[in-house]
Design a protein around this motif. Structure first.
Motif, PDB file in Angstrom:
ATOM      1  N   GLU A  15       9.750  -7.758   9.132  1.00 54.15           N
ATOM      2  CA  GLU A  15      10.231  -9.109   8.845  1.00 54.15           C
ATOM      3  C   GLU A  15       9.653  -9.707   7.564  1.00 54.15           C
ATOM      4  O   GLU A  15      10.261 -10.580   6.962  1.00 54.15           O
ATOM      5  CB  GLU A  15       9.899 -10.038  10.020  1.00 54.15           C
ATOM      6  CG  GLU A  15      10.369  -9.539  11.387  1.00 54.15           C
ATOM      7  CD  GLU A  15      11.874  -9.665  11.556  1.00 54.15           C
ATOM      8  OE1 GLU A  15      12.468 -10.582  10.988  1.00 54.15           O
ATOM      9  OE2 GLU A  15      12.444  -8.812  12.259  1.00 54.15           O
ATOM     10  N   TYR A  16       8.463  -9.276   7.175  1.00 51.20           N
ATOM     11  CA  TYR A  16       7.818  -9.944   6.050  1.00 51.20           C
ATOM     12  C   TYR A  16       7.729  -9.082   4.789  1.00 51.20           C
ATOM     13  O   TYR A  16       7.960  -9.558   3.694  1.00 51.20           O
ATOM     14  CB  TYR A  16       6.402 -10.397   6.428  1.00 51.20           C
ATOM     15  CG  TYR A  16       6.367 -11.604   7.317  1.00 51.20           C
ATOM     16  CD1 TYR A  16       6.412 -12.891   6.789  1.00 51.20           C
ATOM     17  CD2 TYR A  16       6.299 -11.468   8.695  1.00 51.20           C
ATOM     18  CE1 TYR A  16       6.388 -14.002   7.610  1.00 51.20           C
ATOM     19  CE2 TYR A  16       6.280 -12.571   9.526  1.00 51.20           C
ATOM     20  CZ  TYR A  16       6.314 -13.842   8.973  1.00 51.20           C
ATOM     21  OH  TYR A  16       6.299 -14.936   9.779  1.00 51.20           O
ATOM     22  N   ALA A  17       7.341  -7.808   4.976  1.00 51.91           N
ATOM     23  CA  ALA A  17       7.043  -6.983   3.801  1.00 51.91           C
ATOM     24  C   ALA A  17       8.258  -6.887   2.891  1.00 51.91           C
ATOM     25  O   ALA A  17       9.382  -6.689   3.351  1.00 51.91           O
ATOM     26  CB  ALA A  17       6.606  -5.599   4.245  1.00 51.91           C
ATOM     27  N   THR A  18       8.029  -7.055   1.601  1.00 56.34           N
ATOM     28  CA  THR A  18       9.150  -7.009   0.670  1.00 56.34           C
ATOM     29  C   THR A  18       9.168  -5.712  -0.133  1.00 56.34           C
ATOM     30  O   THR A  18      10.208  -5.309  -0.639  1.00 56.34           O
ATOM     31  CB  THR A  18       9.095  -8.196  -0.307  1.00 56.34           C
ATOM     32  OG1 THR A  18       7.750  -8.353  -0.742  1.00 56.34           O
ATOM     33  CG2 THR A  18       9.584  -9.463   0.351  1.00 56.34           C
ATOM     34  N   ASN A  19       8.009  -5.057  -0.228  1.00 62.55           N
ATOM     35  CA  ASN A  19       7.948  -3.822  -1.006  1.00 62.55           C
ATOM     36  C   ASN A  19       8.393  -2.631  -0.150  1.00 62.55           C
ATOM     37  O   ASN A  19       7.652  -2.108   0.674  1.00 62.55           O
ATOM     38  CB  ASN A  19       6.514  -3.613  -1.497  1.00 62.55           C
ATOM     39  CG  ASN A  19       6.422  -2.462  -2.487  1.00 62.55           C
ATOM     40  OD1 ASN A  19       7.192  -1.516  -2.409  1.00 62.55           O
ATOM     41  ND2 ASN A  19       5.479  -2.558  -3.393  1.00 62.55           N
ATOM     42  N   ARG A  20       9.645  -2.214  -0.360  1.00 65.74           N
ATOM     43  CA  ARG A  20      10.208  -1.156   0.477  1.00 65.74           C
ATOM     44  C   ARG A  20       9.402   0.126   0.401  1.00 65.74           C
ATOM     45  O   ARG A  20       9.282   0.874   1.364  1.00 65.74           O
ATOM     46  CB  ARG A  20      11.656  -0.838   0.069  1.00 65.74           C
ATOM     47  CG  ARG A  20      12.667  -1.923   0.329  1.00 65.74           C
ATOM     48  CD  ARG A  20      12.526  -2.637   1.639  1.00 65.74           C
ATOM     49  NE  ARG A  20      12.536  -1.744   2.803  1.00 65.74           N
ATOM     50  CZ  ARG A  20      12.222  -2.125   4.042  1.00 65.74           C
ATOM     51  NH1 ARG A  20      11.854  -3.351   4.276  1.00 65.74           N
ATOM     52  NH2 ARG A  20      12.282  -1.268   5.031  1.00 65.74           N
ATOM     53  N   ARG A  21       8.823   0.397  -0.787  1.00 64.96           N
ATOM     54  CA  ARG A  21       8.117   1.667  -0.931  1.00 64.96           C
ATOM     55  C   ARG A  21       6.865   1.700  -0.050  1.00 64.96           C
ATOM     56  O   ARG A  21       6.621   2.672   0.652  1.00 64.96           O
ATOM     57  CB  ARG A  21       7.749   1.915  -2.402  1.00 64.96           C
ATOM     58  CG  ARG A  21       7.146   3.299  -2.567  1.00 64.96           C
ATOM     59  CD  ARG A  21       7.023   3.745  -4.010  1.00 64.96           C
ATOM     60  NE  ARG A  21       8.245   3.614  -4.777  1.00 64.96           N
ATOM     61  CZ  ARG A  21       8.237   3.367  -6.094  1.00 64.96           C
ATOM     62  NH1 ARG A  21       7.100   3.195  -6.724  1.00 64.96           N
ATOM     63  NH2 ARG A  21       9.375   3.295  -6.741  1.00 64.96           N
ATOM     64  N   ILE A  22       6.102   0.615  -0.078  1.00 61.18           N
ATOM     65  CA  ILE A  22       4.894   0.567   0.750  1.00 61.18           C
ATOM     66  C   ILE A  22       5.269   0.687   2.227  1.00 61.18           C
ATOM     67  O   ILE A  22       4.632   1.404   3.000  1.00 61.18           O
ATOM     68  CB  ILE A  22       4.112  -0.740   0.480  1.00 61.18           C
ATOM     69  CG1 ILE A  22       3.554  -0.685  -0.942  1.00 61.18           C
ATOM     70  CG2 ILE A  22       2.994  -0.927   1.493  1.00 61.18           C
ATOM     71  CD1 ILE A  22       2.763  -1.901  -1.336  1.00 61.18           C
ATOM     72  N   VAL A  23       6.347  -0.019   2.614  1.00 64.46           N
ATOM     73  CA  VAL A  23       6.782   0.049   4.006  1.00 64.46           C
ATOM     74  C   VAL A  23       7.077   1.492   4.401  1.00 64.46           C
ATOM     75  O   VAL A  23       6.627   1.981   5.445  1.00 64.46           O
ATOM     76  CB  VAL A  23       8.035  -0.830   4.236  1.00 64.46           C
ATOM     77  CG1 VAL A  23       8.623  -0.565   5.614  1.00 64.46           C
ATOM     78  CG2 VAL A  23       7.683  -2.295   4.092  1.00 64.46           C
ATOM     79  N   SER A  24       7.808   2.201   3.541  1.00 64.99           N
ATOM     80  CA  SER A  24       8.178   3.558   3.959  1.00 64.99           C
ATOM     81  C   SER A  24       6.966   4.490   3.944  1.00 64.99           C
ATOM     82  O   SER A  24       6.891   5.412   4.755  1.00 64.99           O
ATOM     83  CB  SER A  24       9.331   4.107   3.114  1.00 64.99           C
ATOM     84  OG  SER A  24       8.983   4.090   1.764  1.00 64.99           O
ATOM     85  N   VAL A  25       5.990   4.222   3.063  1.00 57.80           N
ATOM     86  CA  VAL A  25       4.757   5.021   3.102  1.00 57.80           C
ATOM     87  C   VAL A  25       4.041   4.810   4.435  1.00 57.80           C
ATOM     88  O   VAL A  25       3.626   5.765   5.102  1.00 57.80           O
ATOM     89  CB  VAL A  25       3.824   4.652   1.920  1.00 57.80           C
ATOM     90  CG1 VAL A  25       2.421   5.216   2.145  1.00 57.80           C
ATOM     91  CG2 VAL A  25       4.395   5.175   0.622  1.00 57.80           C
ATOM     92  N   ILE A  26       3.947   3.549   4.851  1.00 53.17           N
ATOM     93  CA  ILE A  26       3.261   3.265   6.114  1.00 53.17           C
ATOM     94  C   ILE A  26       4.027   3.872   7.287  1.00 53.17           C
ATOM     95  O   ILE A  26       3.441   4.460   8.198  1.00 53.17           O
ATOM     96  CB  ILE A  26       3.098   1.741   6.308  1.00 53.17           C
ATOM     97  CG1 ILE A  26       2.173   1.195   5.219  1.00 53.17           C
ATOM     98  CG2 ILE A  26       2.536   1.432   7.691  1.00 53.17           C
ATOM     99  CD1 ILE A  26       1.958  -0.294   5.266  1.00 53.17           C
ATOM    100  N   GLY A  72      -0.300  -3.406  16.993  1.00 48.86           N
ATOM    101  CA  GLY A  72       0.941  -2.656  16.802  1.00 48.86           C
ATOM    102  C   GLY A  72       2.134  -3.576  16.610  1.00 48.86           C
ATOM    103  O   GLY A  72       2.949  -3.383  15.703  1.00 48.86           O
ATOM    104  N   VAL A  73       2.228  -4.613  17.473  1.00 47.27           N
ATOM    105  CA  VAL A  73       3.355  -5.534  17.357  1.00 47.27           C
ATOM    106  C   VAL A  73       3.240  -6.323  16.053  1.00 47.27           C
ATOM    107  O   VAL A  73       4.220  -6.513  15.331  1.00 47.27           O
ATOM    108  CB  VAL A  73       3.415  -6.482  18.578  1.00 47.27           C
ATOM    109  CG1 VAL A  73       4.464  -7.560  18.379  1.00 47.27           C
ATOM    110  CG2 VAL A  73       3.702  -5.689  19.843  1.00 47.27           C
ATOM    111  N   GLY A  74       2.025  -6.733  15.738  1.00 45.37           N
ATOM    112  CA  GLY A  74       1.800  -7.471  14.496  1.00 45.37           C
ATOM    113  C   GLY A  74       2.210  -6.649  13.280  1.00 45.37           C
ATOM    114  O   GLY A  74       2.914  -7.135  12.404  1.00 45.37           O
ATOM    115  N   ALA A  75       1.783  -5.389  13.269  1.00 47.12           N
ATOM    116  CA  ALA A  75       2.118  -4.525  12.134  1.00 47.12           C
ATOM    117  C   ALA A  75       3.632  -4.352  12.040  1.00 47.12           C
ATOM    118  O   ALA A  75       4.213  -4.426  10.957  1.00 47.12           O
ATOM    119  CB  ALA A  75       1.439  -3.170  12.278  1.00 47.12           C
ATOM    120  N   ALA A  76       4.272  -4.154  13.194  1.00 44.28           N
ATOM    121  CA  ALA A  76       5.726  -3.955  13.199  1.00 44.28           C
ATOM    122  C   ALA A  76       6.436  -5.190  12.672  1.00 44.28           C
ATOM    123  O   ALA A  76       7.353  -5.100  11.848  1.00 44.28           O
ATOM    124  CB  ALA A  76       6.209  -3.623  14.606  1.00 44.28           C
TER     125      ALA A  76
END
Ligand SMILES: Nc1ncnc2c1ncn2[C@@H]1O[C@H](COP(=O)(O)OP(=O)(O)O)[C@@H](O)[C@H]1O
Ligand SMILES: [Mg+2]
Lengths: 249, 280
Positions: free
Chosen positions: B92-103, B83-87
């Protein structure tokens, strides 16, 4: 004097909007260079380019070259660059940890683990930043308990602890009271024996008091750059004259 | 001047609101006192410290207590890094905002699914492969609690001032060092809150565990316990009340669970308060 930083035809865009236009500048070693100009003219942007803090912002595009000590800053290791070209921010930003750990953060980052060596670096940096006497009895206390002026000098100490060659300061006194401001100015003047300082300031008196060279920015352009005295007493450009005499900005 | 009918109206509204408060408070208090009154007298040292035995016709809930502790530990040990790793990755790392908001949206939706569905899926995914066991139950709980830990950590990561990150980057620290030494220590509160909420949820979970972890009341060591089927306190409560008609034991367990739940709520509040004070 040798120049330590040289920018050539430096342009920078945030997305579509251009914030820096063809900047050409040579910053001499062991001196204080002041960057002046009205809000939004690109002073902070230029400063942040020098140690690549802009890398943290999405959508920034840069053309032209910036050399530090003769090497292109964009092709060298960014962490090494930032170790050599340190930064002090407008708002004091000590980490929420002890005073000691704040100053030791940089050296530890760069691999120094030896306690005695760290102690020595922490003391020297705090002395150089003219705050040792005020904090020497409370090194283990949280840095957030310090006053604003002390926090800013702590941040300077923190930056000095990695032994940079250049110190970039972005309006370091704008959040401080006059006495703290004076202390930081005095400090900057002493530090130029060893370091190269580039300081953004809104305060004309400050630029006049402490800087050797002054660069006047306007709308993303470097309008004029020269000896501070000359910039203030006989500016070559009409716009510079208007600005330093307080006719606008 | 307020007219008479208006006065009457306001008075009625106030009465109705008062009644609502009284009913809500009354029911809660009634349940608390009823359960405690029925349960507390039945909590004995023997009950807490022994295993059930048909030979001596004795009921003890030690195995269920141990199972509960084991499953909480196993779940947290697995779900925390995930959970902490995913957060950290998303914030902090993911650059694709769309994928982030889907997750993020998926995580939100996941936390609204009835737990019995997790039980069904957990049974097919875990119990059918590694056997009905506390471990299968813990893995199911991991999936259930992953969104809780992730979202709490994420929210907390977002409150860490950007100026801390800038300060550390400005000293030449690499991204991972900045996260490890400056960012994560400042979101311990979110992680701890997530853990406390998860523990509360695990304590109260029955449906998902009935499917996956089984009903045994055997006192085992930690690793042996994880490999065997076992009832947690909540599952045991169900079994004793529903299958065996042992209402005294059921109420005793209910009192214990209720007290634990209150302690958990209290500690969540205290943690939040403590960290809020520190952040100021
Ligand atoms: N992160 C950013 N994203 C987009 N535009 C920015 C950003 N930072 C600054 N700018 C824009 O770039 C221009 C120069 O800003 P800045 O360098 O902060 O000026 P100064 O420090 O001289 O006040 C301004 O127009 C500002 O709005
Ligand atoms: Mg600025």
């Amino acid at each position: 004097m040798n120049s330590i930083i040289t920018a050539q035809d430096l342009c920078l865009w945030y997305g579509q909007s251009q914030a820096l236009k063809n900047i050409n500048i040579q910053i001499p070693e062991r001196s204080i260079t002041a960057l002046i100009g009205p809000s939004g003219c690109g002073k902070s942007t230029f400063l942040k380019t020098l140690n690549r803090m802009n890398d943290l912002i999405n959508g920034v595009r840069i053309t032209g070259t910036v050399e530090y000590n003769g090497t292109d800053i964009f092709s060298q290791d960014v962490n090494q660059l930032r170790k050599e070209v340190g930064m002090v921010f407008q708002k004091p930003n000590p980490f929420p940890m002890s005073i000691y750990d704040n100053v030791a953060y940089g050296p530890r980052t760069h691999g120094i683990r030896n306690k005695a060596q760290l102690d020595e670096i922490v003391e020297r940096s705090l002395r150089d930043a003219a705050i040792w006497d005020e904090v020497k009895d409370r090194l283990k206390k949280n840095a957030l308990g310090l006053s604003g002026g002390q926090q800013q000098r702590l941040c300077i100490a923190r930056a000095l602890a990695v032994q940079p060659k250049v110190l970039l300061m972005d309006e370091p006194t704008s959040a401080l009271d006059p006495i703290s401001t004076l202390k930081i100015e005095e400090l900057a003047t002493n530090l130029k024996e060893t370091y190269t300082i580039v300081i953004v300031t809104h305060n004309m008196q400050q630029a006049l008091r402490i800087s050797d060279r002054t660069a006047f920015f306007l709308l993303g352009e470097l309008v004029e750059y020269g000896d501070t005295e000359q910039i203030f007493s006989q500016p070559a450009d009409k716009r510079t004259e208007d600005y330093v005499t307080g006719r606008f900005g | 001047m307020i007219s008479r009918s208006r006065k009457l109206f306001l008075w009625t509204v106030r009465c109705l609101m008062g009644l609502a408060v009284a009913v809500t408070g009354g029911i809660t208090l009634f349940i608390v006192f009823y359960v405690l009154a029925q349960g507390l007298p039945n909590i004995t040292w023997e009950l807490l410290s022994t295993s059930p035995s048909y030979l001596s016709d004795r009921i003890g809930i030690l195995p269920d207590i141990l199972n509960t502790v084991y499953i909480i530990i196993a779940t947290l040990v697995i779900v925390l890094p995930l959970g902490v790793g995913a957060a950290v990755y998303l914030t902090e790392y993911a650059t694709n905002r769309r994928i982030v908001s889907v997750i993020e949206y998926a995580a939100e939706a996941l936390s609204g699914i009835p737990s019995i569905i997790y039980g069904l899926v957990g049974m097919l995914m875990f119990s059918n492969n590694i056997g009905t066991s506390l471990m299968a139950g813990a893995l199911t709980l991991v999936i259930m609690n992953l969104p809780t830990i992730m979202r709490n950590t994420q929210e907390s990561l977002k409150t860490v001032p950007q100026s801390y990150r800038e300060g550390a980057f400005g000293l030449g620290a690499g991204k991972w060092r900045v996260i490890r030494t400056v960012v994560l220590p400042n979101c311990v509160d979110g992680i701890v809150t997530g853990c406390i909420l998860s523990v509360g949820r695990i304590l109260g979970e029955s449906a998902a565990l009935l499917f996956t972890a089984g009903f045994a009341h055997m006192a085992n060591g930690f690793f042996e316990g994880l490999g065997s089927a076992g009832a947690t306190l909540t599952v045991a409560l169900y079994i004793y009340a529903k299958e065996q008609g042992e209402f005294e034991v059921a109420f005793a367990i209910a009192s214990i669970l209720m007290i634990l739940a209150m302690l958990i709520n209290l500690s969540a509040t205290l943690v939040t308060k403590k960290f809020q004070r520190r952040k100021k």
